[in-house]
Design an enzyme around this catalytic site. Structure first.
Site, PDB file in Angstrom:
ATOM      1  N   GLY A  46      92.325  62.898  33.650  1.00  0.00           N
ATOM      2  CA  GLY A  46      92.101  61.558  34.155  1.00  0.00           C
ATOM      3  C   GLY A  46      90.908  61.531  35.088  1.00  0.00           C
ATOM      4  O   GLY A  46      90.508  62.558  35.629  1.00  0.00           O
ATOM      5  N   GLN A  51      85.776  58.643  42.025  1.00  0.00           N
ATOM      6  CA  GLN A  51      85.378  60.052  41.867  1.00  0.00           C
ATOM      7  C   GLN A  51      83.931  60.194  41.398  1.00  0.00           C
ATOM      8  O   GLN A  51      83.350  61.264  41.512  1.00  0.00           O
ATOM      9  CB  GLN A  51      86.300  60.762  40.863  1.00  0.00           C
ATOM     10  CG  GLN A  51      87.719  60.948  41.377  1.00  0.00           C
ATOM     11  CD  GLN A  51      88.568  61.679  40.365  1.00  0.00           C
ATOM     12  OE1 GLN A  51      89.093  61.088  39.428  1.00  0.00           O
ATOM     13  NE2 GLN A  51      88.670  62.982  40.528  1.00  0.00           N
ATOM     14  N   CYS A  92      93.030  68.199  40.388  1.00  0.00           N
ATOM     15  CA  CYS A  92      92.132  67.048  40.444  1.00  0.00           C
ATOM     16  C   CYS A  92      90.705  67.546  40.297  1.00  0.00           C
ATOM     17  O   CYS A  92      90.345  68.564  40.896  1.00  0.00           O
ATOM     18  CB  CYS A  92      92.309  66.343  41.788  1.00  0.00           C
ATOM     19  SG  CYS A  92      91.221  64.930  42.020  1.00  0.00           S
ATOM     20  N   LEU A  93      89.902  66.828  39.504  1.00  0.00           N
ATOM     21  CA  LEU A  93      88.510  67.244  39.309  1.00  0.00           C
ATOM     22  C   LEU A  93      87.733  67.222  40.626  1.00  0.00           C
ATOM     23  O   LEU A  93      86.716  67.890  40.754  1.00  0.00           O
ATOM     24  CB  LEU A  93      87.829  66.331  38.279  1.00  0.00           C
ATOM     25  CG  LEU A  93      88.362  66.438  36.845  1.00  0.00           C
ATOM     26  CD1 LEU A  93      87.723  65.384  35.959  1.00  0.00           C
ATOM     27  CD2 LEU A  93      88.141  67.830  36.280  1.00  0.00           C
ATOM     28  N   HIS A 134      98.654  59.580  39.787  1.00  0.00           N
ATOM     29  CA  HIS A 134      97.545  60.296  40.440  1.00  0.00           C
ATOM     30  C   HIS A 134      96.270  59.434  40.454  1.00  0.00           C
ATOM     31  O   HIS A 134      95.621  59.277  41.491  1.00  0.00           O
ATOM     32  CB  HIS A 134      97.320  61.611  39.691  1.00  0.00           C
ATOM     33  CG  HIS A 134      96.167  62.433  40.178  1.00  0.00           C
ATOM     34  ND1 HIS A 134      96.322  63.674  40.743  1.00  0.00           N
ATOM     35  CD2 HIS A 134      94.823  62.189  40.179  1.00  0.00           C
ATOM     36  CE1 HIS A 134      95.124  64.150  41.079  1.00  0.00           C
ATOM     37  NE2 HIS A 134      94.206  63.278  40.735  1.00  0.00           N
ATOM     38  N   GLU A 135      95.946  58.869  39.289  1.00  0.00           N
ATOM     39  CA  GLU A 135      94.695  58.101  39.183  1.00  0.00           C
ATOM     40  C   GLU A 135      94.783  56.787  39.953  1.00  0.00           C
ATOM     41  O   GLU A 135      93.816  56.368  40.583  1.00  0.00           O
ATOM     42  CB  GLU A 135      94.333  57.841  37.718  1.00  0.00           C
ATOM     43  CG  GLU A 135      94.089  59.086  36.873  1.00  0.00           C
ATOM     44  CD  GLU A 135      93.099  60.067  37.480  1.00  0.00           C
ATOM     45  OE1 GLU A 135      92.150  59.639  38.155  1.00  0.00           O
ATOM     46  OE2 GLU A 135      93.301  61.283  37.300  1.00  0.00           O
ATOM     47  N   HIS A 138      94.082  57.238  43.549  1.00  0.00           N
ATOM     48  CA  HIS A 138      92.650  57.337  43.864  1.00  0.00           C
ATOM     49  C   HIS A 138      92.070  55.968  44.234  1.00  0.00           C
ATOM     50  O   HIS A 138      91.187  55.873  45.077  1.00  0.00           O
ATOM     51  CB  HIS A 138      91.859  57.866  42.655  1.00  0.00           C
ATOM     52  CG  HIS A 138      91.768  59.360  42.575  1.00  0.00           C
ATOM     53  ND1 HIS A 138      91.288  60.143  43.599  1.00  0.00           N
ATOM     54  CD2 HIS A 138      92.083  60.223  41.574  1.00  0.00           C
ATOM     55  CE1 HIS A 138      91.312  61.423  43.223  1.00  0.00           C
ATOM     56  NE2 HIS A 138      91.804  61.501  42.005  1.00  0.00           N
TER      57      HIS A 138
HETATM   58 ZN   LIG Z   1      92.153  63.190  40.933  1.00  0.00          ZN
END
Ligand SMILES: [Zn+2]
Length: 160
Positions: A46, A51, A92-93, A134-135, A138
């Site tokens: 995701g 991000q 997480c990226l 999670h997304e 953000h």
């Molecule tokens: Zn993330």
């Protein structure tokens, strides 16, 4: 299309509340296309607009098909239903190389707009539900490290 730079958790953009999308225009479509390319390139599940430094309520989730990536575009998403609980590793990226132990609902349903502004609903269990939560976090400036129980050790990760 183009790759966007993925910001890490140190950047202020990761800690801001994002604004709703109001124009479903070519600029949004370019953002979605770039984010999809960036997500695939990074091998992620995701990706949220903050991000890549864009403070708008846009996320992508790879809901997997049997034939590989199937990327769901969620604009102005809201969590409308959750059920159950799961506890497991989450990454997480924007937090490269680390995983934390995070509790999430087992099931989640979201309501969102597509790239043309049409409302729809999407639901998922297990990793998809985890990814939705999670997304969406953000978009409110929340990174999983703020809601996790603890980071997982290298030994724990190697067990899986
Ligand atoms: Zn993330």
């Amino acid at each position: 299309m183009g790759l966007r730079k993925i910001l890490t958790v140190k950047e202020p953009a990761l800690h801001k509340v994002c604004k709703p999308v109001t124009s479903f225009d070519p600029k949004l479509h370019k953002l979605l296309d770039d984010m999809a390319q960036t997500l695939i390139d990074a091998n992620g599940v995701g990706l949220a607009a903050p991000q890549v430094g864009i403070l708008r309520r846009v996320v992508l989730v790879d809901v997997g098909g049997e034939d590989g990536a199937e990327i769901l575009e969620l604009v102005n998403p809201e969590l409308v239903e959750t059920d159950g609980e799961q506890e497991g590793p989450e990454g997480c990226l924007s937090v490269p190389g680390k995983y934390g132990l995070v509790k999430r609902p087992w099931y989640a349903k979201v309501r969102a707009q597509d790239r043309n502004g049409e409302w729809f609903e999407a639901e998922g269990e297990e990793i998809i539900a985890r990814c939705f939560c999670h997304e969406l976090d953000h978009l409110d400036g929340i990174v999983y490290t703020q809601v996790m129980e603890r980071f997982l050790t290298k030994e724990e990760l190697e067990e899986d």
